[in-house]
Design an enzyme around this catalytic site. Structure first.
Site, PDB file in Angstrom:
ATOM      1  N   SER A   1       0.836  -1.198   0.000  1.00 10.57           N
ATOM      2  CA  SER A   1       0.000   0.000   0.000  1.00 10.57           C
ATOM      3  C   SER A   1       0.868   1.244   0.000  1.00 10.57           C
ATOM      4  CB  SER A   1      -0.900   0.013   1.233  1.00 10.57           C
ATOM      5  OG  SER A   1      -0.116   0.271   2.371  1.00 10.57           O
ATOM      6  N   LYS A   2       0.249   2.363  -0.330  1.00  6.30           N
ATOM      7  CA  LYS A   2       0.944   3.655  -0.362  1.00  6.30           C
ATOM      8  C   LYS A   2       1.637   3.933   0.970  1.00  6.30           C
ATOM      9  CE  LYS A   2      -0.487   6.369  -4.032  1.00  6.30           C
ATOM     10  NZ  LYS A   2       0.464   6.889  -4.979  1.00  6.30           N
ATOM     11  N   ARG A   3       0.977   3.532   2.047  1.00  4.88           N
ATOM     12  CA  ARG A   3       1.554   3.813   3.367  1.00  4.88           C
ATOM     13  C   ARG A   3       2.928   3.171   3.516  1.00  4.88           C
ATOM     14  NH1 ARG A   3      -0.736   1.217   7.163  1.00  4.88           N
ATOM     15  NH2 ARG A   3      -2.297   0.274   5.829  1.00  4.88           N
TER      16      ARG A   3
END
Ligand code: GLU
Length: 459
Positions: free
Chosen positions: A240-242
């Site tokens: 994920s982007k995180r």
């Protein structure tokens, strides 16, 4: 013709709700490679029926990203939002054949239900339902899922998958706004667009029995299904982007080459059957087959992608670099571009490092920027050694690597110092930085006068 012998027609069917995730890109790549490997057709279908989540920028980005990856589609894009009439007709057919029903339950009522829909409207007599529709009552259309038995399908990677029908909801196929849900639109389109194989991420595997039931109720043969393995973040869990870069746009902005990304993603779940890793698109197409995809989850290893990018940079023609250099330094002579390209190509990890790494070939460094290297190699005697070196270089008639090296050796011998204690300060003096291509090569490329000028600026 059976599904197995039909011409291959596959699709990439993204929903324009957000950025193109690398998982989505991998799905697109496998569909593309499969179509090209089999002489089939790859088409693009935009699944834009969820109007609440629709995002116009996402659509633009998606098309831009697919084009950047050079996954050229043969047909489309087809937009589901332009095909509402078709889905409406099929939903009506399902009502008429007793395979679907109108549901008038309000949002408030649905919110009170704990375990999915309780089939409240399923037994409403068709006449009564029709009347409600005619008086303008709001409705959705739900699929009448069988209450017993089970639904089977054969996943090309995972084999037979059987789901008890009691686990399947009476899913909504047409929403209040007359837009179809993903399920109905996907089945109707895959049928009419003659999709032979559905290659998609395995998060859709639980939808497939529902689709199989829809195909059956509509009297259609289902395509073949192949659910692709999940891509995990390096430390486990979903990518994920995180956890860092996760979208195609992120990797483009970081300076990755589209071919390197395609090559890397193609290997997340598939292999050519030998130990080849760095491959051109043509090779990937030639080697691609569904049999060589494995169902196990795969980890995304950004270090490997970085390495792969470097390998693809080495495969680029020199002209790529000379063109880029020309843009950066329009007033420079073009023979120098080729030399600089040859020197930098083996060293670049990212093409966007080119301006920083090439700068000192074209512009005199104002000062030694690499403080760390300076602290390590620069001594009080360095200016003196460099002055001797400048004198020695001045004597050279043919300014080539061999003679440059000989000049360095001569200064080392006469002043009794090790080569490193001369070469590193000399590198800092001419380039401002402590690392780069071979020093003799840099000097040769800069030319005699420029080298001497730069060395004599040191004091
Ligand atoms: N629109 C779905 C998605 O966003 C497509 C799933 C499928 O390929 O059927 O992934």
């Amino acid at each position: 013709m059976t599904q197995e012998t039909k011409p291959v027609r596959v699709r990439f069917a993204p929903s324009p709700t957000g950025y193109l995730h690398v998982g989505g890109a991998r799905t697109a790549i496998y569909n593309y490679l499969f179509a090209k490997a089999t002489g089939g057709t790859f088409y693009l279908r935009i699944e834009d029926t969820d109007r609440k989540r629709y995002n116009e920028d996402a659509l633009k980005d998606l098309l831009r990203d697919l084009e950047w990856l050079a996954l050229n589609w043969d047909e489309g894009p087809y937009f589901q939002s332009e095909r509402l009439e078709i889905y409406g007709k099929e939903a009506q057919k399902l009502i008429d054949s007793g395979n679907a029903y109108y549901c008038f339950c309000t949002e408030e009522r649905l919110q009170t239900l704990e375990h999915g829909y309780d089939r409240h409207c399923r037994e409403l007599p068709p006449e009564a339902a029709k009347q409600k529709v005619e008086t303008g009552e709001k409705f959705v259309i739900r699929f009448k899922s069988p209450l017993d038995g089970s639904t089977k399908f054969n996943d090309l990677l995972r084999g037979n998958i059987e789901t008890p029908n009691k686990d399947l909801d009476d899913l909504v196929i047409l929403k209040r706004d007359k837009f179809p849900t993903y399920h109905l639109a996907s089945v109707v389109d895959d049928h009419y667009m003659q999709t032979s194989h559905v290659l998609r991420g395995d998060e859709w595997i639980s939808s497939t029995p529902k689709h199989v039931l829809l195909y059956k109720a509509l009297g259609w043969e289902a395509p073949l299904f192949c659910h692709l393995p999940v891509i995990l973040a390096p430390g486990g869990g979903k990518l994920s982007k995180r956890k860092g870069a996760a979208s195609v746009g992120d990797f483009r902005d970081l300076g990755y080459l589209p071919h390197a990304l395609v090559n890397f993603l193609s290997l997340l779940g598939w292999s050519p059957g030998d130990d080849r890793e760095v491959m051109e698109l043509k090779e990937m197409i030639e080697a691609f087959s569904l049999e060589r995809i494995q169902p196990k989850a795969v980890a995304f290893d950004e270090k490997k992608l970085e390495w792969m990018n470097g390998m693809h940079i080495r495969l680029l023609p020199n002209s790529y670099f000379t063109e880029e250099l020309k843009k950066l330094y329009p007033n420079e002579q073009s023979e120098k571009f080729l030399k600089v390209a040859e020197l930098l190509k083996p060293r670049l990890k990212f093409t966007n490092e080119l301006p920083a790494l090439s700068n000192y070939f074209f512009e005199r460094p104002q000062k030694i920027v690499d403080e760390k290297a300076k602290a390590k190699y620069w001594t009080e005697q360095s200016p003196e050694h460099i002055a001797l070196l400048a004198n020695e270089l001045e004597k050279i008639e043919i300014f080539n690597i061999q003679n440059i090296e000989a000049a360095f050796m001569k200064v080392c011998e006469s002043s009794g110092i090790k080569l490193g204690m001369l070469a590193q300060p000399a590198r800092l003096a001419v380039s401002g930085v402590g690392a780069g291509p071979g020093l003799w090569e840099i000097l040769e490329c800069l030319g005699k006068e420029e080298c001497i000028f730069r060395l004599r600026c040191v004091n």
